[in-house]
Scaffold this motif. Structure first.
Motif, PDB file in Angstrom:
ATOM      1  N   GLU A 129      55.665  38.831  33.002  1.00 30.98           N
ATOM      2  CA  GLU A 129      56.895  38.031  32.916  1.00 30.98           C
ATOM      3  C   GLU A 129      56.607  36.557  33.192  1.00 30.98           C
ATOM      4  O   GLU A 129      57.154  35.681  32.522  1.00 30.98           O
ATOM      5  N   ALA A 130      55.765  36.280  34.157  1.00 31.02           N
ATOM      6  CA  ALA A 130      55.387  34.898  34.451  1.00 31.02           C
ATOM      7  C   ALA A 130      54.633  34.303  33.270  1.00 31.02           C
ATOM      8  O   ALA A 130      54.892  33.165  32.865  1.00 31.02           O
ATOM      9  N   TYR A 131      53.717  35.074  32.726  1.00 34.27           N
ATOM     10  CA  TYR A 131      52.939  34.611  31.576  1.00 34.27           C
ATOM     11  C   TYR A 131      53.868  34.296  30.406  1.00 34.27           C
ATOM     12  O   TYR A 131      53.746  33.252  29.764  1.00 34.27           O
ATOM     13  N   ARG A 132      54.819  35.181  30.139  1.00 40.18           N
ATOM     14  CA  ARG A 132      55.775  34.940  29.041  1.00 40.18           C
ATOM     15  C   ARG A 132      56.636  33.716  29.303  1.00 40.18           C
ATOM     16  O   ARG A 132      57.012  33.005  28.371  1.00 40.18           O
ATOM     17  N   ALA A 133      56.959  33.447  30.561  1.00 42.12           N
ATOM     18  CA  ALA A 133      57.763  32.259  30.888  1.00 42.12           C
ATOM     19  C   ALA A 133      56.996  30.983  30.533  1.00 42.12           C
ATOM     20  O   ALA A 133      57.559  30.063  29.923  1.00 42.12           O
ATOM     21  N   THR A 144      55.832  27.529  23.503  1.00 39.01           N
ATOM     22  CA  THR A 144      56.519  27.690  22.216  1.00 39.01           C
ATOM     23  C   THR A 144      57.491  26.544  21.986  1.00 39.01           C
ATOM     24  O   THR A 144      57.561  25.974  20.895  1.00 39.01           O
ATOM     25  N   TYR A 145      58.236  26.177  23.027  1.00 40.09           N
ATOM     26  CA  TYR A 145      59.192  25.074  22.915  1.00 40.09           C
ATOM     27  C   TYR A 145      58.496  23.779  22.509  1.00 40.09           C
ATOM     28  O   TYR A 145      58.921  23.099  21.578  1.00 40.09           O
ATOM     29  N   VAL A 146      57.419  23.416  23.207  1.00 32.86           N
ATOM     30  CA  VAL A 146      56.778  22.130  22.900  1.00 32.86           C
ATOM     31  C   VAL A 146      56.129  22.146  21.524  1.00 32.86           C
ATOM     32  O   VAL A 146      56.126  21.127  20.833  1.00 32.86           O
ATOM     33  N   ARG A 147      55.615  23.273  21.114  1.00 37.83           N
ATOM     34  CA  ARG A 147      55.030  23.362  19.767  1.00 37.83           C
ATOM     35  C   ARG A 147      56.089  23.135  18.685  1.00 37.83           C
ATOM     36  O   ARG A 147      55.781  22.603  17.626  1.00 37.83           O
ATOM     37  N   GLN A 148      57.308  23.536  18.969  1.00 34.42           N
ATOM     38  CA  GLN A 148      58.393  23.384  17.998  1.00 34.42           C
ATOM     39  C   GLN A 148      59.058  22.010  18.059  1.00 34.42           C
ATOM     40  O   GLN A 148      59.777  21.633  17.139  1.00 34.42           O
ATOM     41  N   THR A 203      53.476  21.402  30.887  1.00 29.39           N
ATOM     42  CA  THR A 203      53.058  22.737  30.440  1.00 29.39           C
ATOM     43  C   THR A 203      51.546  22.865  30.389  1.00 29.39           C
ATOM     44  O   THR A 203      50.984  23.856  30.883  1.00 29.39           O
ATOM     45  N   ILE A 204      50.854  21.889  29.826  1.00 28.35           N
ATOM     46  CA  ILE A 204      49.393  21.998  29.771  1.00 28.35           C
ATOM     47  C   ILE A 204      48.809  21.950  31.179  1.00 28.35           C
ATOM     48  O   ILE A 204      47.809  22.616  31.470  1.00 28.35           O
ATOM     49  N   ASN A 205      49.428  21.211  32.071  1.00 34.19           N
ATOM     50  CA  ASN A 205      48.946  21.207  33.449  1.00 34.19           C
ATOM     51  C   ASN A 205      49.135  22.570  34.118  1.00 34.19           C
ATOM     52  O   ASN A 205      48.278  23.007  34.892  1.00 34.19           O
ATOM     53  N   VAL A 206      50.217  23.261  33.800  1.00 33.31           N
ATOM     54  CA  VAL A 206      50.397  24.632  34.309  1.00 33.31           C
ATOM     55  C   VAL A 206      49.301  25.531  33.757  1.00 33.31           C
ATOM     56  O   VAL A 206      48.642  26.269  34.500  1.00 33.31           O
ATOM     57  N   TRP A 207      49.089  25.484  32.437  1.00 37.18           N
ATOM     58  CA  TRP A 207      48.033  26.312  31.830  1.00 37.18           C
ATOM     59  C   TRP A 207      46.681  26.010  32.469  1.00 37.18           C
ATOM     60  O   TRP A 207      45.927  26.930  32.808  1.00 37.18           O
ATOM     61  N   ASN A 208      46.351  24.717  32.617  1.00 37.70           N
ATOM     62  CA  ASN A 208      45.063  24.350  33.214  1.00 37.70           C
ATOM     63  C   ASN A 208      44.902  24.969  34.598  1.00 37.70           C
ATOM     64  O   ASN A 208      43.849  25.522  34.926  1.00 37.70           O
ATOM     65  N   ARG A 209      45.931  24.876  35.399  1.00 39.06           N
ATOM     66  CA  ARG A 209      45.834  25.388  36.760  1.00 39.06           C
ATOM     67  C   ARG A 209      45.696  26.908  36.788  1.00 39.06           C
ATOM     68  O   ARG A 209      44.943  27.455  37.606  1.00 39.06           O
ATOM     69  N   LEU A 210      46.375  27.591  35.902  1.00 37.93           N
ATOM     70  CA  LEU A 210      46.250  29.053  35.834  1.00 37.93           C
ATOM     71  C   LEU A 210      44.860  29.468  35.354  1.00 37.93           C
ATOM     72  O   LEU A 210      44.235  30.371  35.912  1.00 37.93           O
ATOM     73  N   VAL A 211      44.387  28.805  34.312  1.00 41.47           N
ATOM     74  CA  VAL A 211      43.089  29.153  33.731  1.00 41.47           C
ATOM     75  C   VAL A 211      41.938  28.820  34.689  1.00 41.47           C
ATOM     76  O   VAL A 211      41.020  29.620  34.873  1.00 41.47           O
ATOM     77  N   ILE A 212      41.995  27.659  35.320  1.00 38.69           N
ATOM     78  CA  ILE A 212      40.945  27.283  36.273  1.00 38.69           C
ATOM     79  C   ILE A 212      40.954  28.228  37.471  1.00 38.69           C
ATOM     80  O   ILE A 212      39.902  28.696  37.913  1.00 38.69           O
TER      81      ILE A 212
END
Length: 146
Positions: free
Chosen positions: A12-16, A22-26, A127-136
């Motif tokens: 659920e967190a991942y989908r959020a 998805t929003y920023v891509r659109q 959003t990219i900062n969230v992804w970076n922090r999760l991936v790192i």
């Protein structure tokens, strides 16, 4: 070694977060979006995201010359005013200090980006900062072969 597969452990967190993506891509120009993703990922030291976003940008037709220059965008002549202000905001938001985003950075970006587009740009940077922090944090590595 990878610590966890976030999508499996907390779907659920991942989908959020994926919903923000998805929003920023659109809602944001694809070229600017890839530049912002690459720059933030470079600043954060996210190898997985640097690899993914540079490959995505190349596949979309971006030049390797411009992508390499993202690392030194202030000195590079390859970016227009909107891209430069987006990159400056990316730097400020990604390196957010105790005083927040400097007025001169905000004022410059607000001059060339309409308010709704600026809001979308800000969400893209966050959003990219969230992804970076999760991936790192999970030590997700880029694929050795693509």
């Amino acid at each position: 070694m990878r610590r966890m597969e976030l999508a499996a452990v907390a779907p659920e967190a991942y989908r959020a977060v994926l919903g923000l993506e998805t929003y920023v891509r659109q809602n944001l120009d694809h070229t600017v979006l890839e530049l912002v993703k690459l720059r933030a990922s470079m600043l954060n030291g996210c190898a997985f995201c640097v690899d993914m976003h540079s490959r995505d940008a190349l596949a979309a037709g971006e030049s390797s010359r411009r992508l390499f220059a993202v690392a030194a965008w202030r000195e590079a002549p390859f970016f227009d005013e909107r891209e430069r202000t987006a990159l400056a905001l990316t730097d400020a938001v990604t390196r957010l200090g105790e005083h927040g985003v400097p007025d001169e950075v905000w004022d410059a970006v607000a001059k060339v980006w309409p308010e709704k587009e600026l809001a979308d740009l800000l969400v893209a940077i966050a959003t990219i900062n969230v992804w970076n922090r999760l991936v790192i944090s999970t030590r997700t590595q880029p694929p050795l072969e693509v």
